[in-house]
Structures are given as C-alpha cells and as structure tokens.
Design a protein around this motif. Structure first.
Motif, PDB file in Angstrom:
ATOM      1  N   ALA A  57      73.371 -50.218 127.944  1.00 25.71           N
ATOM      2  CA  ALA A  57      73.722 -49.360 126.809  1.00 25.71           C
ATOM      3  C   ALA A  57      74.917 -48.469 127.126  1.00 25.71           C
ATOM      4  O   ALA A  57      75.132 -48.080 128.280  1.00 25.71           O
ATOM      5  N   HIS A  58      75.672 -48.158 126.094  1.00 28.00           N
ATOM      6  CA  HIS A  58      76.802 -47.252 126.212  1.00 28.00           C
ATOM      7  C   HIS A  58      76.523 -46.018 125.363  1.00 28.00           C
ATOM      8  O   HIS A  58      76.119 -46.132 124.204  1.00 28.00           O
ATOM      9  N   ALA A  59      76.730 -44.862 125.963  1.00 30.41           N
ATOM     10  CA  ALA A  59      76.508 -43.613 125.229  1.00 30.41           C
ATOM     11  C   ALA A  59      77.529 -43.496 124.101  1.00 30.41           C
ATOM     12  O   ALA A  59      78.688 -43.853 124.257  1.00 30.41           O
ATOM     13  N   ARG A  60      77.054 -43.013 122.961  1.00 25.21           N
ATOM     14  CA  ARG A  60      77.956 -42.790 121.832  1.00 25.21           C
ATOM     15  C   ARG A  60      78.230 -41.312 121.614  1.00 25.21           C
ATOM     16  O   ARG A  60      79.128 -40.940 120.868  1.00 25.21           O
ATOM     17  N   ALA A  61      77.432 -40.472 122.283  1.00 21.93           N
ATOM     18  CA  ALA A  61      77.609 -39.028 122.136  1.00 21.93           C
ATOM     19  C   ALA A  61      76.923 -38.315 123.294  1.00 21.93           C
ATOM     20  O   ALA A  61      76.116 -38.908 124.009  1.00 21.93           O
ATOM     21  N   VAL A  62      77.268 -37.045 123.447  1.00 24.06           N
ATOM     22  CA  VAL A  62      76.592 -36.189 124.411  1.00 24.06           C
ATOM     23  C   VAL A  62      75.980 -35.043 123.629  1.00 24.06           C
ATOM     24  O   VAL A  62      76.653 -34.392 122.827  1.00 24.06           O
ATOM     25  N   ARG A  63      74.710 -34.843 123.820  1.00 27.22           N
ATOM     26  CA  ARG A  63      73.983 -33.759 123.154  1.00 27.22           C
ATOM     27  C   ARG A  63      73.619 -32.712 124.203  1.00 27.22           C
ATOM     28  O   ARG A  63      73.194 -33.052 125.298  1.00 27.22           O
ATOM     29  N   ARG A  64      73.773 -31.464 123.831  1.00 29.59           N
ATOM     30  CA  ARG A  64      73.396 -30.370 124.734  1.00 29.59           C
ATOM     31  C   ARG A  64      72.109 -29.734 124.238  1.00 29.59           C
ATOM     32  O   ARG A  64      71.940 -29.507 123.048  1.00 29.59           O
ATOM     33  N   ASP A 107      70.283 -25.809 131.111  1.00 30.90           N
ATOM     34  CA  ASP A 107      71.231 -26.495 130.239  1.00 30.90           C
ATOM     35  C   ASP A 107      71.129 -27.991 130.525  1.00 30.90           C
ATOM     36  O   ASP A 107      71.279 -28.420 131.665  1.00 30.90           O
ATOM     37  N   VAL A 108      70.857 -28.773 129.486  1.00 27.17           N
ATOM     38  CA  VAL A 108      70.676 -30.212 129.637  1.00 27.17           C
ATOM     39  C   VAL A 108      71.730 -30.923 128.799  1.00 27.17           C
ATOM     40  O   VAL A 108      71.938 -30.591 127.633  1.00 27.17           O
ATOM     41  N   ARG A 109      72.399 -31.888 129.421  1.00 27.04           N
ATOM     42  CA  ARG A 109      73.356 -32.728 128.710  1.00 27.04           C
ATOM     43  C   ARG A 109      72.798 -34.141 128.694  1.00 27.04           C
ATOM     44  O   ARG A 109      72.564 -34.746 129.738  1.00 27.04           O
ATOM     45  N   LEU A 110      72.574 -34.627 127.487  1.00 23.26           N
ATOM     46  CA  LEU A 110      72.017 -35.961 127.288  1.00 23.26           C
ATOM     47  C   LEU A 110      73.101 -36.882 126.751  1.00 23.26           C
ATOM     48  O   LEU A 110      73.637 -36.642 125.672  1.00 23.26           O
ATOM     49  N   ALA A 111      73.446 -37.901 127.515  1.00 27.33           N
ATOM     50  CA  ALA A 111      74.324 -38.952 127.000  1.00 27.33           C
ATOM     51  C   ALA A 111      73.409 -39.898 126.245  1.00 27.33           C
ATOM     52  O   ALA A 111      72.468 -40.445 126.817  1.00 27.33           O
ATOM     53  N   VAL A 112      73.638 -40.057 124.944  1.00 23.85           N
ATOM     54  CA  VAL A 112      72.699 -40.792 124.100  1.00 23.85           C
ATOM     55  C   VAL A 112      73.335 -42.021 123.461  1.00 23.85           C
ATOM     56  O   VAL A 112      74.531 -42.062 123.182  1.00 23.85           O
ATOM     57  N   ALA A 113      72.486 -43.011 123.238  1.00 25.95           N
ATOM     58  CA  ALA A 113      72.845 -44.218 122.503  1.00 25.95           C
ATOM     59  C   ALA A 113      71.922 -44.318 121.295  1.00 25.95           C
ATOM     60  O   ALA A 113      70.858 -43.681 121.254  1.00 25.95           O
ATOM     61  N   ASP A 114      72.329 -45.113 120.315  1.00 30.39           N
ATOM     62  CA  ASP A 114      71.450 -45.377 119.174  1.00 30.39           C
ATOM     63  C   ASP A 114      70.270 -46.208 119.648  1.00 30.39           C
ATOM     64  O   ASP A 114      70.460 -47.248 120.288  1.00 30.39           O
ATOM     65  N   ALA A 115      69.078 -45.765 119.323  1.00 32.05           N
ATOM     66  CA  ALA A 115      67.883 -46.507 119.721  1.00 32.05           C
ATOM     67  C   ALA A 115      67.906 -47.918 119.145  1.00 32.05           C
ATOM     68  O   ALA A 115      67.414 -48.855 119.779  1.00 32.05           O
ATOM     69  N   ALA A 116      68.489 -48.096 117.976  1.00 25.30           N
ATOM     70  CA  ALA A 116      68.559 -49.424 117.355  1.00 25.30           C
ATOM     71  C   ALA A 116      69.450 -50.379 118.137  1.00 25.30           C
ATOM     72  O   ALA A 116      69.364 -51.589 117.967  1.00 25.30           O
ATOM     73  N   ALA A 117      70.290 -49.834 119.030  1.00 27.56           N
ATOM     74  CA  ALA A 117      71.227 -50.665 119.781  1.00 27.56           C
ATOM     75  C   ALA A 117      70.718 -51.041 121.173  1.00 27.56           C
ATOM     76  O   ALA A 117      71.408 -51.744 121.894  1.00 27.56           O
ATOM     77  N   VAL A 118      69.527 -50.568 121.541  1.00 27.11           N
ATOM     78  CA  VAL A 118      68.991 -50.890 122.864  1.00 27.11           C
ATOM     79  C   VAL A 118      67.712 -51.709 122.713  1.00 27.11           C
ATOM     80  O   VAL A 118      66.940 -51.504 121.769  1.00 27.11           O
ATOM     81  N   PRO A 119      67.477 -52.643 123.633  1.00 27.79           N
ATOM     82  CA  PRO A 119      66.244 -53.432 123.561  1.00 27.79           C
ATOM     83  C   PRO A 119      65.022 -52.548 123.841  1.00 27.79           C
ATOM     84  O   PRO A 119      64.998 -51.816 124.834  1.00 27.79           O
TER      85      PRO A 119
END
Length: 150
Positions: A57-64, A107-119
């Motif tokens: 998976a590739h992250a599409r955004a970073v959430r704090r 402080d937490v930084r989450l690199a996130v992907a769309d759940a629909a795009a991962v198995p």
C-alpha cells in the motif's frame, strides 16, 4: 494473566515489533519497543495486521492525532480507539506510524491509505477491552498488550 511478550532472541530479534494472537471471539495484540512511543506505534501496526495486508500500500495522506498524556494504559487505549474511529468514519488504514512525546501530550502521525485499496485478510477489531490491558517498562524495553473485539 496477560501473556508476556517474548524476550529478545527467544522469538524475535527486533528491538521493536508486534504480534497478534487469537483470543476467544477477539484478537490479542502484543507490542514491544525500546521506547514507550515506539511500543505505541507497534500496537497500531499490530491492529492493522489483524485484518489488512498493507505491504504494497501507498499512503495517500498523513493524519496527525494528539493524545493527551495520561496513564500508559489510557494512552494505549485512546490511541487504538482513535485509529478504529478513523477507520470506521473515514475508511483510512495506517500504513506507517510515528509517535512522539511533545508538551505533555503524545503526537501521532499516521500515514494512511484508503481501506478499499488494500487487501483485507480478516475483520477489523472494533473496540478495546480493558480486561488484561497493560503497558509498561520492562527489563527489555516497553511492552504492551491489549485484547480487541472483532
């Protein structure tokens, strides 16, 4: 009694990591790290490993996320509840995580992907159980364990 994470060299060679264990009707996540923050990050990645394969998976955004500094157990539960909430509400799954203590908070930084795009490999855990929840410093660093309902 909560299961203790493995000692270095016994089941793992990594200074940080996580594992999941079946638990009747639930899943148990155990994580470890050299620091509390590293252990928290590994717990989040353990939650993801329970139900998704994010290896490609590739992250599409970073959430704090800023979590108030509380007891170690409260930090663990609050962080996992936040990740579950973001998964449910926004369909985002963390593919990487960084945790840092700052100004009395975490402080937490989450690199996130769309759940629909991962198995998906299973059912996502939906809530934290306070039964057998632990987090603390041990002889080999920080460890934590949490049971989550699926």
């Amino acid at each position: 009694m909560a299961a203790e994470p493995p000692e270095p060299g016994r089941f793992r060679d990594e200074a940080a990591g996580h594992r999941t264990l079946p638990h009747p009707g639930d899943v148990r996540i155990e994580a470890w790290g050299e620091t509390r923050e590293q252990c928290l990050g590994e717990a989040v990645l353990g939650w993801v490993d329970c139900f998704a394969d994010v290896s490609a998976a590739h992250a599409r955004a970073v959430r704090r996320v800023r979590v108030p500094e509380e007891s170690d157990e409260d930090l663990l539960a609050t962080l996992l509840e936040e990740v579950v909430s973001r998964f449910d509400a926004d369909g985002e799954v963390p593919v990487d995580v960084e945790v840092e203590a700052t100004n009395g908070d975490v402080d937490v930084r989450l690199a996130v992907a769309d759940a629909a795009a991962v198995p998906l490999t299973g059912t996502a855990p939906t809530s934290v159980s306070w039964s057998d929840l632990h987090m603390g410093r041990g002889p080999y660093g920080w460890t934590c364990g949490v049971t989550m309902a699926t």
